[in-house]
Design an enzyme around this catalytic site. Structure first.
Site, PDB file in Angstrom:
ATOM      1  N   LEU A  83       0.915  -1.268  -0.207  1.00 54.22           N
ATOM      2  CA  LEU A  83      -0.088   0.218   0.103  1.00 54.22           C
ATOM      3  C   LEU A  83       0.884   1.172   0.163  1.00 54.22           C
ATOM      4  N   ALA A  84       2.171   1.261   0.241  1.00 55.30           N
ATOM      5  CA  ALA A  84       3.040   2.400   0.830  1.00 55.30           C
ATOM      6  C   ALA A  84       2.919   3.231  -0.867  1.00 55.30           C
ATOM      7  N   GLU A  86       2.794   7.580  -2.308  1.00 54.13           N
ATOM      8  CA  GLU A  86       2.339   9.043  -2.156  1.00 54.13           C
ATOM      9  C   GLU A  86       0.856   9.163  -2.663  1.00 54.13           C
ATOM     10  N   THR A 135      -5.507   2.416  -7.494  1.00 49.64           N
ATOM     11  CA  THR A 135      -6.734   3.254  -7.292  1.00 49.64           C
ATOM     12  C   THR A 135      -7.626   3.292  -8.775  1.00 49.64           C
ATOM     13  N   ASP A 136      -8.825   3.545  -8.401  1.00 51.58           N
ATOM     14  CA  ASP A 136      -9.616   3.723  -9.854  1.00 51.58           C
ATOM     15  C   ASP A 136      -9.152   4.930 -10.698  1.00 51.58           C
ATOM     16  N   GLU A 137      -8.449   5.895 -10.164  1.00 51.04           N
ATOM     17  CA  GLU A 137      -7.924   6.893 -10.965  1.00 51.04           C
ATOM     18  C   GLU A 137      -7.159   6.777 -12.226  1.00 51.04           C
ATOM     19  N   TYR A 184      -0.122  11.807 -10.027  1.00 45.82           N
ATOM     20  CA  TYR A 184      -0.603  10.832  -9.008  1.00 45.82           C
ATOM     21  C   TYR A 184      -1.182   9.414  -9.853  1.00 45.82           C
ATOM     22  N   LYS A 188       0.572   5.564 -10.390  1.00 48.59           N
ATOM     23  CA  LYS A 188      -0.035   4.589 -10.043  1.00 48.59           C
ATOM     24  C   LYS A 188      -0.366   3.765 -11.385  1.00 48.59           C
ATOM     25  N   ASN A 213     -12.716   6.164  -4.043  1.00 51.01           N
ATOM     26  CA  ASN A 213     -12.288   6.996  -2.709  1.00 51.01           C
ATOM     27  C   ASN A 213     -12.468   6.081  -1.158  1.00 51.01           C
ATOM     28  N   LYS A 223      -7.088  15.355   2.918  1.00 50.47           N
ATOM     29  CA  LYS A 223      -8.170  14.772   1.883  1.00 50.47           C
ATOM     30  C   LYS A 223      -9.591  15.465   2.480  1.00 50.47           C
ATOM     31  N   ARG A 248     -17.390  11.726  -6.880  1.00 46.65           N
ATOM     32  CA  ARG A 248     -16.727  10.583  -6.164  1.00 46.65           C
ATOM     33  C   ARG A 248     -17.470   9.236  -5.741  1.00 46.65           C
TER      34      ARG A 248
HETATM   35  P1  NAD Z   1      -1.723   7.273   2.825  1.00 50.34           P
HETATM   36  O1  NAD Z   1      -0.907   8.645   2.100  1.00 50.34           O
HETATM   37  O2  NAD Z   1      -2.630   7.837   4.174  1.00 50.34           O
HETATM   38  O3  NAD Z   1      -0.492   6.427   3.591  1.00 50.34           O
HETATM   39  C1  NAD Z   1       0.654   6.147   2.476  1.00 50.34           C
HETATM   40  C2  NAD Z   1       1.823   5.285   3.797  1.00 50.34           C
HETATM   41  O4  NAD Z   1       2.791   5.129   2.865  1.00 50.34           O
HETATM   42  C3  NAD Z   1       2.052   6.281   4.674  1.00 50.34           C
HETATM   43  O5  NAD Z   1       2.139   5.553   5.854  1.00 50.34           O
HETATM   44  C4  NAD Z   1       3.516   6.599   4.335  1.00 50.34           C
HETATM   45  O6  NAD Z   1       4.455   6.916   5.295  1.00 50.34           O
HETATM   46  C5  NAD Z   1       3.864   5.403   3.580  1.00 50.34           C
HETATM   47  N1  NAD Z   1       4.973   5.706   2.335  1.00 50.34           N
HETATM   48  C6  NAD Z   1       5.009   6.662   1.456  1.00 50.34           C
HETATM   49  N2  NAD Z   1       6.197   6.707   0.781  1.00 50.34           N
HETATM   50  C7  NAD Z   1       6.735   5.588   1.287  1.00 50.34           C
HETATM   51  C8  NAD Z   1       7.991   4.948   1.064  1.00 50.34           C
HETATM   52  N3  NAD Z   1       8.773   5.454   0.183  1.00 50.34           N
HETATM   53  N4  NAD Z   1       8.614   3.934   1.780  1.00 50.34           N
HETATM   54  C9  NAD Z   1       7.698   3.437   2.553  1.00 50.34           C
HETATM   55  N5  NAD Z   1       6.412   3.942   3.141  1.00 50.34           N
HETATM   56  C10 NAD Z   1       6.252   5.089   2.412  1.00 50.34           C
HETATM   57  O7  NAD Z   1      -2.156   6.715   1.636  1.00 50.34           O
HETATM   58  P2  NAD Z   1      -3.623   5.988   1.789  1.00 50.34           P
HETATM   59  O8  NAD Z   1      -4.987   6.763   1.528  1.00 50.34           O
HETATM   60  O9  NAD Z   1      -3.748   5.127   2.964  1.00 50.34           O
HETATM   61  O10 NAD Z   1      -3.504   4.952   0.392  1.00 50.34           O
HETATM   62  C11 NAD Z   1      -2.614   3.648   0.588  1.00 50.34           C
HETATM   63  C12 NAD Z   1      -2.705   3.156  -0.817  1.00 50.34           C
HETATM   64  O11 NAD Z   1      -3.868   2.878  -1.275  1.00 50.34           O
HETATM   65  C13 NAD Z   1      -2.028   3.945  -1.725  1.00 50.34           C
HETATM   66  O12 NAD Z   1      -1.276   2.843  -2.721  1.00 50.34           O
HETATM   67  C14 NAD Z   1      -3.101   4.446  -2.603  1.00 50.34           C
HETATM   68  O13 NAD Z   1      -2.709   4.741  -3.965  1.00 50.34           O
HETATM   69  C15 NAD Z   1      -4.212   3.396  -2.545  1.00 50.34           C
HETATM   70  N6  NAD Z   1      -5.576   4.037  -2.679  1.00 50.34           N
HETATM   71  C16 NAD Z   1      -6.071   5.053  -1.912  1.00 50.34           C
HETATM   72  C17 NAD Z   1      -7.632   5.223  -1.676  1.00 50.34           C
HETATM   73  C18 NAD Z   1      -7.668   6.346  -1.066  1.00 50.34           C
HETATM   74  O14 NAD Z   1      -8.997   6.790  -1.305  1.00 50.34           O
HETATM   75  N7  NAD Z   1      -7.270   6.801  -0.117  1.00 50.34           N
HETATM   76  C19 NAD Z   1      -8.300   4.600  -2.746  1.00 50.34           C
HETATM   77  C20 NAD Z   1      -8.016   3.703  -3.532  1.00 50.34           C
HETATM   78  C21 NAD Z   1      -6.457   3.314  -3.569  1.00 50.34           C
HETATM   79  O1  DAU Z   2     -10.585   7.581  -6.308  1.00 47.99           O
HETATM   80  C1  DAU Z   2      -9.263   7.202  -5.327  1.00 47.99           C
HETATM   81  C2  DAU Z   2      -8.445   8.241  -4.814  1.00 47.99           C
HETATM   82  O2  DAU Z   2      -9.362   9.008  -3.872  1.00 47.99           O
HETATM   83  C3  DAU Z   2      -7.272   7.739  -4.284  1.00 47.99           C
HETATM   84  O3  DAU Z   2      -6.211   7.033  -5.167  1.00 47.99           O
HETATM   85  C4  DAU Z   2      -6.301   8.970  -3.694  1.00 47.99           C
HETATM   86  O4  DAU Z   2      -5.234   8.578  -3.065  1.00 47.99           O
HETATM   87  C5  DAU Z   2      -7.295   9.684  -2.637  1.00 47.99           C
HETATM   88  O5  DAU Z   2      -6.629  10.707  -2.375  1.00 47.99           O
HETATM   89  C6  DAU Z   2      -8.586  10.112  -3.539  1.00 47.99           C
HETATM   90  O6  DAU Z   2      -8.288  11.197  -4.311  1.00 47.99           O
HETATM   91  P1  DAU Z   2      -9.414  12.352  -4.593  1.00 47.99           P
HETATM   92  O7  DAU Z   2      -8.623  13.413  -5.385  1.00 47.99           O
HETATM   93  O8  DAU Z   2     -10.585  11.998  -5.224  1.00 47.99           O
HETATM   94  O9  DAU Z   2      -9.463  12.860  -3.210  1.00 47.99           O
HETATM   95  P2  DAU Z   2      -9.521  14.143  -2.400  1.00 47.99           P
HETATM   96  O10 DAU Z   2      -9.813  13.986  -1.094  1.00 47.99           O
HETATM   97  O11 DAU Z   2      -8.167  14.977  -2.483  1.00 47.99           O
HETATM   98  O12 DAU Z   2     -10.458  15.062  -3.250  1.00 47.99           O
HETATM   99  C7  DAU Z   2     -12.022  14.408  -3.228  1.00 47.99           C
HETATM  100  C8  DAU Z   2     -12.731  15.606  -4.200  1.00 47.99           C
HETATM  101  O13 DAU Z   2     -12.844  16.841  -3.561  1.00 47.99           O
HETATM  102  C9  DAU Z   2     -12.016  15.956  -5.357  1.00 47.99           C
HETATM  103  O14 DAU Z   2     -13.007  15.965  -6.381  1.00 47.99           O
HETATM  104  C10 DAU Z   2     -11.321  17.415  -5.201  1.00 47.99           C
HETATM  105  C11 DAU Z   2     -12.294  17.972  -4.138  1.00 47.99           C
HETATM  106  N1  DAU Z   2     -11.678  18.697  -2.957  1.00 47.99           N
HETATM  107  C12 DAU Z   2     -10.515  18.288  -2.417  1.00 47.99           C
HETATM  108  C13 DAU Z   2      -9.983  18.859  -1.317  1.00 47.99           C
HETATM  109  C14 DAU Z   2      -8.957  18.235  -0.541  1.00 47.99           C
HETATM  110  C15 DAU Z   2     -12.093  19.959  -2.774  1.00 47.99           C
HETATM  111  O15 DAU Z   2     -13.136  20.416  -3.471  1.00 47.99           O
HETATM  112  N2  DAU Z   2     -11.569  20.710  -1.590  1.00 47.99           N
HETATM  113  C16 DAU Z   2     -10.227  20.597  -1.476  1.00 47.99           C
HETATM  114  O16 DAU Z   2      -9.873  20.968  -0.484  1.00 47.99           O
END
Ligand code: NAD
Ligand code: DAU
Length: 378
Positions: A83-84, A86, A135-137, A184, A188, A213, A223, A248
Site C-alpha cells: 500500500l505504500a 504518495e 486506485t480507480d484514478e 499521481y 500509480k 475513494n 483529503k 466520487r
Molecule cells: P496514505 O498517504 O494515508 O499512506 C501512505 C503510507 O505510505 C504512509 O504511511 C507513508 O508513510 C507510507 N510511505 C510513503 N512513501 C513511502 C516510501 N517511500 N517507503 C515506505 N513507506 C512509504 O495513503 P492511503 O490513502 O492509505 O493509500 C494507501 C494506498 O491505497 C496507496 O497505494 C493509494 O494509492 C491506494 N488507494 C487509496 C485510496 C484512498 O481513497 N485513500 C483509494 C484507492 C487506492
Molecule cells: O479515487 C481514489 C483516490 O481517492 C485515491 O487514489 C487517492 O489516493 C485519494 O486521495 C482520493 O483522491 P481524490 O483526489 O478524489 O481525493 P480528495 O480527498 O483529494 O478529493 C476528493 C474530491 O474533493 C475531489 O473531487 C477534489 C475535491 N476537493 C478536495 C479537497 C482536498 C475539494 O473540493 N476541496 C479540497 O480542499
C-alpha cells in the site's frame, strides 16, 4: 496456517486498517509493517495493536533495495500487501518527481526484491503472493449523464438490494484501458503495469485491485472529508474546488480492508478486481451532509456552518467523475460494502470529533517530531 506477511504503508490511512484487521484476525500470522513514516505515516494510528506478539514495525523506504531484500530474507516473508505510496493528487501536481520515485521505483524495488528472494527458495513462487493496491484514478474520468431525462443521481445496480447512487451509465470495469490524468494516477498506472509485467515476464504471483475513494478514521486531513470536518469544527473556510460538481464513489475504509483480506486469500493470481462503494456523491452534496452532521453532533443549530463554503480555483486536470463497477468482486468472491453511506459518515464524523487529540497531533506536526526524536536518539 502460519504465514509471514509484509504490509507496506501500514502506518498510513488504509494500511493501518489492514494491519489492524490482519493482526487481530490472524494470530498465527506474523505481520511486518514496513513504512518510511513520511508526513502521511503515523504510528499513533496503530497504538491499539503495537504491542501484539504477531506484529513488528520496520521503518524503511520501499526504494531501499538492499534493506527490503534483507528484510524479506530475514523474516521469510511469503506474502506482500503493498500500500505504500504518495497518495494525494494535489501534492502530485506540485511535486511529481516524488510520486514517480515512490510509486513507480518503490513498487519496482519491491517486485524485484520479492522475485529474487522467492526464486532463491526450493519451492520458488509456490504459496507466495504479491498483492498491489491501486486506485480507480488510473482509468481516467467518466461523464455525468442523465439517461432518459432522469436527473442524476439515480438509483441503479441494486443487485444487492441496497441503494446504489449513480451519476451516469458508464462505470470503471477491469477491462477498461488506462487513461490517467494527474501525476499521481500516472505514477500509480505505471506501477500497475510493472506489477503485471512481473507476472507476465517472470511468473511472479501477483494480484491487483483498483479501489474508489475511501473514507473513515485515521485519514490524513489533507483529503476532503477529514479536512472539512476539522475546518467546520474550527469555523474555518471549506475550499470547494471549482463548482463542487465533481463526483466520487465513496467506500468506508473497513470495507476496503475486508476486501483486501478476501482477495489476498482467495483472489485469483494475475487477476484484477475493482473495489467500489456503489455510492456516488457530488462533492457539494457530500459537503452539505458533512456540515449538517458536524453541526448536529456539536449541538449547533442547523445551518450554522453553511457560510463556510468557499468556492476556490479548480484543481488542475480535475477528473469529473469516478464510479467503480465492482460486480466481478461481488460475483466471484461474494464481497459487497457493508455500510450504508449515512451510517459511515455518522461514524466517521463522530470519530474525528471524539479524537480531537489525534487531529491536533497531526495538524501541529507533533507526531513527526516525536518519531524524529525517537529514531535520532537510537
Ligand atoms: P496514505 O498517504 O494515508 O499512506 C501512505 C503510507 O505510505 C504512509 O504511511 C507513508 O508513510 C507510507 N510511505 C510513503 N512513501 C513511502 C516510501 N517511500 N517507503 C515506505 N513507506 C512509504 O495513503 P492511503 O490513502 O492509505 O493509500 C494507501 C494506498 O491505497 C496507496 O497505494 C493509494 O494509492 C491506494 N488507494 C487509496 C485510496 C484512498 O481513497 N485513500 C483509494 C484507492 C487506492
Ligand atoms: O479515487 C481514489 C483516490 O481517492 C485515491 O487514489 C487517492 O489516493 C485519494 O486521495 C482520493 O483522491 P481524490 O483526489 O478524489 O481525493 P480528495 O480527498 O483529494 O478529493 C476528493 C474530491 O474533493 C475531489 O473531487 C477534489 C475535491 N476537493 C478536495 C479537497 C482536498 C475539494 O473540493 N476541496 C479540497 O480542499
Amino acid at each position: 496456517m502460519k504465514r509471514t506477511i509484509l504490509i507496506t504503508g501500514g502506518a498510513g490511512f488504509i494500511g493501518s486498517h489492514v494491519v489492524r484487521l490482519f493482526v487481530n484476525k490472524y494470530p498465527d500470522y506474523r505481520i511486518i509493517n514496513l513504512d518510511k513514516l513520511t508526513y502521511a505515516g503515523n504510528l499513533a494510528n496503530l497504538k491499539d495493536i503495537e504491542d501484539r506478539p504477531n506484529y513488528r514495525f520496520v521503518r524503511m523506504d520501499i526504494c531501499d533495495f538492499e534493506g527490503v531484500l534483507n528484510l524479506l530474507q530475514d523474516e521469510k516473508v511469503d506474502g506482500i500487501i503493498h500500500l505504500a505510496a504518495e497518495s494525494h493528487v494535489d501534492r502530485s501536481i506540485k511535486d511529481p518527481f516524488t510520486f514517480a520515485k515512490t510509486n513507480v521505483m518503490g513498487t519496482l524495488t519491491l517486485l524485484q526484491a520479492a522475485k529474487l528472494y522467492w526464486e532463491s527458495l526450493p519451492e520458488q513462487f509456490d504459496g507466495k503472493r504479491f498483492y498491489h493496491i491501486s486506485t480507480d484514478e488510473v482509468y481516467g474520468a467518466l461523464e455525468i449523464t442523465d439517461p432518459a431525462g432522469v436527473e442524476p443521481p439515480f438509483t441503479t445496480r441494486a443487485s444487492s438490494g441496497k441503494h446504489h447512487l449513480a451519476y451516469g451509465t458508464s462505470f470503471f470495469t477491469e477491462d477498461l484501458k488506462y487513461q490517467p490524468h494527474s501525476p499521481y494516477s500516472a505514477a500509480k498506472a505505471s506501477s500497475d503495469h510493472f506489477v503485471r509485467a512481473y507476472h507476465d515476464t517472470y511468473g511472479l504471483p501477483v494480484v491487483v485491485t483498483n479501489c474508489s475513494n475511501n473514507y473513515g478514521p485515521y485519514q490524513f486531513p489533507e483529503k476532503l472529508i477529514p479536512l472539512f470536518i476539522n475546518n467546520i469544527r474550527h469555523r474555518k473556510p471549506l475550499p470547494v474546488y471549482g463548482k463542487g460538481e465533481n463526483v466520487r464513489d465513496w467506500l468506508y475504509v473497513e470495507d476496503h480492508a475486508r476486501a483486501i483480506d478476501l482477495i489476498f486469500h482467495e483472489g485469483k493470481i494475475a487477476e484484477t478486481y475493482n473495489i467500489g462503494g456503489f455510492n456516488e456523491w457530488k462533492n457539494i452534496d457530500l459537503i452539505k451532509v458533512l456540515i449538517k452532521t458536524v453541526d448536529r453532533l456539536l449541538g449547533n443549530p442547523e445551518g450554522t456552518s453553511d457560510h463556510l463554503i468557499t468556492y476556490v480555483t479548480d484543481r488542475a486536470g480535475h477528473d469529473l467523475r469516478y464510479a467503480i463497477d465492482s460486480t466481478k468482486l461481488q460475483r466471484e468472491l461474494g464481497w459487497e460494502p457493508s455500510l450504508q453511506f449515512e451510517e459511515g459518515i455518522e461514524k466517521t464524523v463522530r470519530w474525528y470529533l471524539d479524537n480531537q487529540a489525534w487531529m491536533d497531533n497531526v495538524t501541529s506536526g507533533d507526531y513527526q517530531r516525536y518519531y524524529e526524536d525517537m529514531y535520532n536518539n537510537r
